[in-house]
Design a protein around this motif. Sequence first.
Motif, PDB file in Angstrom:
ATOM      1  N   THR A  44       0.840  -1.184   0.060  1.00  0.00           N
ATOM      2  CA  THR A  44       0.193  -0.193   0.101  1.00  0.00           C
ATOM      3  C   THR A  44       0.910   1.293  -0.049  1.00  0.00           C
ATOM      4  O   THR A  44       1.703   1.492   0.863  1.00  0.00           O
ATOM      5  CB  THR A  44      -0.912   0.077   1.324  1.00  0.00           C
ATOM      6  N   LYS A  66      -2.122  -1.178  -3.696  1.00  0.00           N
ATOM      7  CA  LYS A  66      -2.727  -0.135  -3.734  1.00  0.00           C
ATOM      8  C   LYS A  66      -2.057   1.088  -3.722  1.00  0.00           C
ATOM      9  O   LYS A  66      -1.035   1.168  -3.154  1.00  0.00           O
ATOM     10  CB  LYS A  66      -3.727  -0.143  -2.698  1.00  0.00           C
ATOM     11  N   GLU A 113      -8.681   4.279   4.474  1.00  0.00           N
ATOM     12  CA  GLU A 113      -7.857   3.112   4.065  1.00  0.00           C
ATOM     13  C   GLU A 113      -6.714   3.304   4.313  1.00  0.00           C
ATOM     14  O   GLU A 113      -5.865   2.261   4.620  1.00  0.00           O
ATOM     15  CB  GLU A 113      -8.232   3.030   2.347  1.00  0.00           C
ATOM     16  N   GLU A 118      -6.184   2.386   8.090  1.00  0.00           N
ATOM     17  CA  GLU A 118      -6.345   0.793   8.277  1.00  0.00           C
ATOM     18  C   GLU A 118      -5.061   0.085   7.659  1.00  0.00           C
ATOM     19  O   GLU A 118      -4.865  -1.025   8.292  1.00  0.00           O
ATOM     20  CB  GLU A 118      -7.431   0.223   7.360  1.00  0.00           C
TER      21      GLU A 118
END
Length: 450
Positions: free
Chosen positions: A128, A218, A271, A274
């Motif tokens: 991420t 991501k 997000e 998280e």
Amino acid sequence: MKIRDWLKVGIKVKRWLAFGVFGILLIAFGFTELVTHRVYDLYYKIFYIFLNITGVFVLYISVTEVMKSIIALVNKGYIKVSLDSRKIESLIYEKRLLVKGPKIVVIGGGTGLSTMLRGLKYYTSNITAIVTVGDDGGGSGVLREDLGMLPPGDIRNCILALADTEPIMEDLLQYRFKDGRLKDQSFGNLFLAAMAGISDNFEEAVQKMSSVLAVTGKVIPVTLDNMQLIAKFQNGNVVEGESQIPEEAIKQNSRIEELRINPEDAKPLKEALEAIREADAIVMGPGSLYTSITPNLLVKDIAKEVRKSDAIKIYISNIMTQPGETTDFKVSDHLKVLIKYGGKNIVDYAIVNTGEITEELKEKYKQENSKLVKVDEEEINSLGIKIVGEDLVKVQKGYIKHDPDKLAEVLVDTIMEKKLLFDKKKIIEYMYLSQRIKERVRGEKGDSSF
């Protein structure tokens, strides 16, 4: 195969494709009539149902005949298809293991971050990237001002770094127009701007672009707020704007004393928080210390979540000092800035470069008031931060960069060695995979097969 034979096959395929289009039209017409004209009597309904069935049959015949033509060419040896079962099995095995790889969150921006991501994606698909949105210069700044959107440049680079695309597609998205009103504008920026135009917000646009380009992991903007960077220099002057800060620091010959963002209470994406909570490792850098990395830590709750996390926290130091931001900085100076804005437990390990460069490159960078970042071990250790040293230098087109493959290798080895992420069986399995990946990346750069 003779040209006329190719033409015959081409005409045959073209005819069957046209036949398939006819089938699609039958299906579309029959289905539309059934849906929009519900008052038809039973005979009409049967007729349009028959049209649908006929269309499906025509489409089936078309697809079958096209496939037969292609298979015939393959069987005759006119089309070469290599199906090495061992390579396919290895590729499937690799993909399966990458899904089990460590969850790594990278925080930063600029070209340094995207450089690291290019190598890291070969070791885990659980990546991420939390990217700053403070950029206000270049093509990103123009789009930000004209369209009122967040700057796309850093995010575009991270998406491309993690994307599974052909070289020509990357060249297209990185292409900058040379003339006219679009001069110096990146096609990738315009692509992301168009995505933002058909999306509810910038985050959704980023996810759509990531989906189109088959991104590994991501890419997330740190905030959706219109964030601006503000720096106070040691001479007391205040400068606003990411692109202006290093330029003014050089012009005024004054160091950055304090950095803040506007709005000060910029909200992070859910997000992003998280991802930090679930991370096995959190990586900051490489990149511009004040304008790419630190701004993320100033967004509300980001630094707090990083401090609270049980993940291993790693800072990747720049190889060269950056005029206007880190002039004459040693590694410990970088770390002190991160601690100042992120808190005491913001970094556990510092990955630093121990490689040397040629005298010619030293002289070139000296003229730009830049030099190798010194690794001052005693001062780093006094901060309670451990050092991981490695030769990370890669010279590309006369400029010094991090070697993305070597950096990813060192990073993953550090994570595996310092933090046991899996049970013993999974560790052995994953480390075996990572060794195979290292050999492949070293031997056949850019080839995804074993």
